[in-house]
Design a protein around this motif. Sequence first.
Motif: not given
Lengths: 358, 358
Positions: A19-28
Amino acid sequence: MDKIMICIIGSGNWATTIARNVGRNVMNSQTLDEKVPMYVYEEIVDGRKLTEIINTTHINAKYMPNFELPPNIVAVDDIVATARDADIIIFAIPPTFVSSCCKTLLGKVKPTAHAVSLIKGFERGDDGQFVLISQIIMRQLKIPCSVLVGCNLPYELAHDHFAEGTVGCRDQKYYRVLHDIFKSPTFRVVVTEDADCVEICSTLRNIIAFAAGCSDGMELNENTKGGIIRRGFLEMLQFVDVFYPGCRMGTFFESCGISDLVTSCYANRNRKLAEAFVKTGKPLSELEHILIPGHEPLGPVTAELVHHMLKKKGLEDKFPLFTCVYRICTGDYPLHRLVETLIKAREDIFHPLHTFQL
Amino acid sequence: MDKIMICIIGSGNWATTIARNVGRNVMNSQTLDEKVPMYVYEEIVDGRKLTEIINTTHINAKYMPNFELPPNIVAVDDIVATARDADIIIFAIPPTFVSSCCKTLLGKVKPTAHAVSLIKGFERGDDGQFVLISQIIMRQLKIPCSVLVGCNLPYELAHDHFAEGTVGCRDQKYYRVLHDIFKSPTFRVVVTEDADCVEICSTLRNIIAFAAGCSDGMELNENTKGGIIRRGFLEMLQFVDVFYPGCRMGTFFESCGISDLVTSCYANRNRKLAEAFVKTGKPLSELEHILIPGHEPLGPVTAELVHHMLKKKGLEDKFPLFTCVYRICTGDYPLHRLVETLIKAREDIFHPLHTFQL
């Protein structure tokens, strides 16, 4: 165009890490929805609801207290509400909960949704074949299911150590997006279409890691482990060739193949279990609970199921290492048969190198 | 029919170890001559000639004092007399002596004789290509030369630990006999016709072992080593595909390929050298003499020669791991480039999996 919405089913350490990776990657992102719902099995932690803790502190206080989640990861205590609008549904739950989750979700998710399984393990089908977790999800939820596998990922990813993962993707449309949502600067993700092979490799390696642990338990030399890895790799190739025809040779050279195999033979729970099994002489059933609490002993269980499949086809002799591990686990073979097996193994196994679809 | 006569050139620990196997294996043979002459560079040990000690006590007091030789191994202090009547001439001498031995033997051996090199290393040819030791022997002695390679063999064989060796055999007539003279109950020998590939694999792995040692020196995780082995294996495949076309994929699955590669990345002099290089910050030239006295630092030397070959063809970018090791050795790259290289490596390397002759 609507943005692609992603959700995560699960809140253990692996779910939280990814979730940490996914959350960061979908930003912007121009194409991905920033909000990522995460289904959390509601628990009370220090007098507060876990979902509430996550949504206010961005810390999974129960399963990953030392790492912060991005604020766009939103904990939800209702699995249907989590998945309802999602285009990509990431499953990161223990294998025993897969069926019940799918039953709850059936008919409640978008018919165009795409699942991704991060779950290690398999079930025994009625016909004695492996049923891969992705197959269970596909059958029950009636949507395609890709997989992400890799070695020791939760710990390595959480600490931003180097790691590699392989996505076996069942729909070309998702190649790019699955790469983009999982990757990080230290997590190298490669996407292949060979989903069955990716998932089966990550299962079979546990048999070989168990053999490596037996070698360690007997304090044998490095060459013995090298021989086990060599032979094991060949039997993996051959097994896939027989039971999952049409897989590609190249997949074995992704991290799900050679890297995870080697790494597991040096640092893996099954290796450790086997080492203790040899050194203490205690039964596996007793050691499991001490050494790998909460985890299935995948080496012995996989060896048993593989043996069942091989026996049905009369192929035990063609897979002497897999057979030997099974028979060591059952107590039918003494330990010294491991080295004997390596010495006597016949090389007609090279057949798959000829017939593999490249 | 005359029996096949075998001789051994060399009396170091590797020559002496293999002499034990050969001596035992030719006893009571219908086709192999029982007497095996072994060329011993004459030295005085405790006031006696080494040949005399070996021929009376059957102990190589200088190089292998704790192991008895079979009585049919006969030490000879004259290299020409040793090899004159031999049908199979086994070379187990340091690489620096190969040329001078061949010069002495030229025209003095049977024109039908077959050489076998057990020598690790290579020379730099005038064109900047590797010259494999077997090629030097073939060119200078004008007879075919096969090779036997394997990981850490002297120690393992002497102690009857499990080991595997690969023979790259250049004459079909000798397939059977080379297997039969080298093998033992714990030493598994496989013979393949792919001699160049066998020899080049055993050289290239030293570059990868050096990278693994750098990872250990930086105390990186198991996944990094798994990534190095994976990437290294692919670059080995690709290197052979470019520079030694026509080799067979299956050879990489013999012990000379995957087993020796993995084993070297966990236990090998080059790995150890690299680890110390990283941990101490001392120059390689200084560490070599302390850590691997009497041995060439094959990792750095191989990386340099490989880099020279790649540069000439403009292929550095296609071999980022080999290039990175070279540049770490020269000090051009900081250590952290190793992980960066793994992360960024492009997957078009899979090309050899398609073009390899199976």
